[in-house]
Design an enzyme around this catalytic site. Sequence first.
Site, PDB file in Angstrom:
ATOM      1  N   MET A  93       0.844  -1.201   0.000  1.00 29.16           N
ATOM      2  CA  MET A  93       0.000   0.000   0.000  1.00 29.16           C
ATOM      3  C   MET A  93       0.881   1.253   0.000  1.00 29.16           C
ATOM      4  O   MET A  93       0.425   2.347   0.361  1.00 29.16           O
ATOM      5  CB  MET A  93      -0.937   0.001   1.201  1.00 29.16           C
ATOM      6  CG  MET A  93      -1.930  -1.164   1.179  1.00 29.16           C
ATOM      7  SD  MET A  93      -3.461  -0.836   2.044  1.00 29.16           S
ATOM      8  CE  MET A  93      -2.876  -0.516   3.699  1.00 29.16           C
ATOM      9  N   HIS A 138       8.946   1.089   3.421  1.00 26.16           N
ATOM     10  CA  HIS A 138      10.040   1.095   4.403  1.00 26.16           C
ATOM     11  C   HIS A 138      10.895  -0.150   4.163  1.00 26.16           C
ATOM     12  O   HIS A 138      10.635  -0.932   3.231  1.00 26.16           O
ATOM     13  CB  HIS A 138       9.484   1.156   5.834  1.00 26.16           C
ATOM     14  CG  HIS A 138       8.416   0.134   6.111  1.00 26.16           C
ATOM     15  ND1 HIS A 138       8.654  -1.216   6.076  1.00 26.16           N
ATOM     16  CD2 HIS A 138       7.097   0.265   6.412  1.00 26.16           C
ATOM     17  CE1 HIS A 138       7.549  -1.872   6.364  1.00 26.16           C
ATOM     18  NE2 HIS A 138       6.573  -0.996   6.555  1.00 26.16           N
ATOM     19  N   GLY A 142      11.000  -2.923   5.522  1.00 21.80           N
ATOM     20  CA  GLY A 142      10.260  -4.196   5.523  1.00 21.80           C
ATOM     21  C   GLY A 142       9.786  -4.541   4.125  1.00 21.80           C
ATOM     22  O   GLY A 142       9.927  -5.680   3.656  1.00 21.80           O
ATOM     23  N   HIS A 143       9.210  -3.546   3.435  1.00 25.50           N
ATOM     24  CA  HIS A 143       8.763  -3.776   2.057  1.00 25.50           C
ATOM     25  C   HIS A 143       9.953  -4.129   1.152  1.00 25.50           C
ATOM     26  O   HIS A 143       9.868  -5.016   0.304  1.00 25.50           O
ATOM     27  CB  HIS A 143       8.098  -2.512   1.500  1.00 25.50           C
ATOM     28  CG  HIS A 143       6.849  -2.088   2.213  1.00 25.50           C
ATOM     29  ND1 HIS A 143       6.760  -0.936   2.952  1.00 25.50           N
ATOM     30  CD2 HIS A 143       5.624  -2.664   2.303  1.00 25.50           C
ATOM     31  CE1 HIS A 143       5.551  -0.806   3.444  1.00 25.50           C
ATOM     32  NE2 HIS A 143       4.835  -1.839   3.081  1.00 25.50           N
ATOM     33  N   GLU A 157       5.423 -11.751   7.033  1.00 22.77           N
ATOM     34  CA  GLU A 157       4.907 -12.373   8.265  1.00 22.77           C
ATOM     35  C   GLU A 157       4.411 -11.311   9.242  1.00 22.77           C
ATOM     36  O   GLU A 157       3.698 -11.628  10.178  1.00 22.77           O
ATOM     37  CB  GLU A 157       6.015 -13.205   8.923  1.00 22.77           C
ATOM     38  CG  GLU A 157       6.349 -14.463   8.162  1.00 22.77           C
ATOM     39  CD  GLU A 157       7.402 -15.303   8.861  1.00 22.77           C
ATOM     40  OE1 GLU A 157       7.989 -14.824   9.853  1.00 22.77           O
ATOM     41  OE2 GLU A 157       7.654 -16.424   8.391  1.00 22.77           O
ATOM     42  N   ASP A 190       2.127  -9.300   8.852  1.00 24.45           N
ATOM     43  CA  ASP A 190       0.666  -9.435   8.838  1.00 24.45           C
ATOM     44  C   ASP A 190       0.377 -10.938   8.753  1.00 24.45           C
ATOM     45  O   ASP A 190       0.014 -11.460   7.696  1.00 24.45           O
ATOM     46  CB  ASP A 190       0.093  -8.670   7.649  1.00 24.45           C
ATOM     47  CG  ASP A 190       0.425  -7.195   7.727  1.00 24.45           C
ATOM     48  OD1 ASP A 190      -0.315  -6.461   8.383  1.00 24.45           O
ATOM     49  OD2 ASP A 190       1.464  -6.785   7.167  1.00 24.45           O
ATOM     50  N   SER A 204       6.413  -0.436  10.221  1.00 24.60           N
ATOM     51  CA  SER A 204       5.060  -0.329   9.691  1.00 24.60           C
ATOM     52  C   SER A 204       4.854   1.084   9.172  1.00 24.60           C
ATOM     53  O   SER A 204       5.348   2.042   9.784  1.00 24.60           O
ATOM     54  CB  SER A 204       4.032  -0.617  10.798  1.00 24.60           C
ATOM     55  OG  SER A 204       2.750  -0.180  10.402  1.00 24.60           O
ATOM     56  N   ARG A 213       2.311   2.688   9.429  1.00 30.92           N
ATOM     57  CA  ARG A 213       1.507   3.403  10.430  1.00 30.92           C
ATOM     58  C   ARG A 213       2.336   3.864  11.636  1.00 30.92           C
ATOM     59  O   ARG A 213       1.838   4.637  12.448  1.00 30.92           O
ATOM     60  CB  ARG A 213       0.337   2.533  10.901  1.00 30.92           C
ATOM     61  CG  ARG A 213      -0.765   2.407   9.854  1.00 30.92           C
ATOM     62  CD  ARG A 213      -1.992   1.682  10.403  1.00 30.92           C
ATOM     63  NE  ARG A 213      -3.144   1.788   9.517  1.00 30.92           N
ATOM     64  CZ  ARG A 213      -3.617   0.810   8.746  1.00 30.92           C
ATOM     65  NH1 ARG A 213      -3.011  -0.368   8.736  1.00 30.92           N
ATOM     66  NH2 ARG A 213      -4.675   0.994   7.981  1.00 30.92           N
TER      67      ARG A 213
END
Length: 309
Positions: free
Chosen positions: A54, A58, A60-61, A172, A174, A209, A211
């Site tokens: 989305m 960061h 993680g992506h 992982e 999510d 995240s 968020r």
Amino acid sequence: MTQETSSPSQPASSSPTATHPGCMAIARTKAELKASLANLRSKPSATLALVPTMGALHAGHIHLIEQARRHTDHVAASIFVNPAQFAPTEDLATYPRNEAADLEKLKKAGVSLVWMPTADAMYPAGFSSAVLPPSAASNLESDHRPHFFQGVTTVVAKLFNQVQPDYAVFGEKDYQQLCVVRALVRDLDFNLEIIGAPTVREPDGLALSSRNAYLSAKERTIAPSLYATLKALSREIASGVDIKVAKTKATEKLLAAGFSKVDYVDVRDAKTLEPLTTVEQKASMPDNAGRILAAAWLGNTRLIDNIPL
Ligand code: AMP
């Protein structure tokens, strides 16, 4: 028109679908996507992985993209803030968006194609279908976000049909979503393999995240206690403490640390997400066959995290 970036700081070139090294195609319409995919697939043996996101990217992506690159010749990333998975009360309007920075990161990570449809392209007037989520979607997130997984399964099915990847990589981070997507692929015979990638964390343990950007400075100091509490819970269960007692203690710890509300702290079978309620059940399972999952609020920000048991 399909855009490309030959360098993040340069404007898109006029060639619509070039995909040679260093070029990243950007598709915003289905026609552009089709042209870019035809280009990527021009060598029939070339494989393609999809990394759905989305945006507000960061590390993680980017880790998901690195995982994808290990498996395939080409990586496509999608950026789509999916309205169907947000309730009217949720943060769709304020969800962080940073297209220019995202494209720069994707290009640097070696992505060949970015699929970034508008909401109208994805859900044109008259759109009225939905994909019923599998049983892995029951409870946990669904108890608190009942609309969420149908939004996810519907958009993921659409993305798989649109991009037709050989692999798709999900985090992982999510964890329930990863289980839901695996079940979706199995149940509906999507012709691709799902790869799960481990959670990337800040040095203090907070899971990255998009968020996290919502957290105030004070909330940011409290946030790592979510991961620390899950680790302590895992140790307690491993040492034989009753699961229900250990879960209650973990919830109390989070509230004492400054979390305003705990949606759930739960212990589940890592594959089926069936509840694990007794130490005996846990003892009969191999290591890492359980999963601890939690969601808790820090002010207006909802954090989720999970670890193996
Ligand atoms: P999102 O943009 O939040 O929808 O996430 C897109 C993908 O990135 C999902 O598969 C997430 O599970 C994954 N993801 C998000 N945060 C992390 C993280 N900290 N580590 C690894 N993967 C992540």
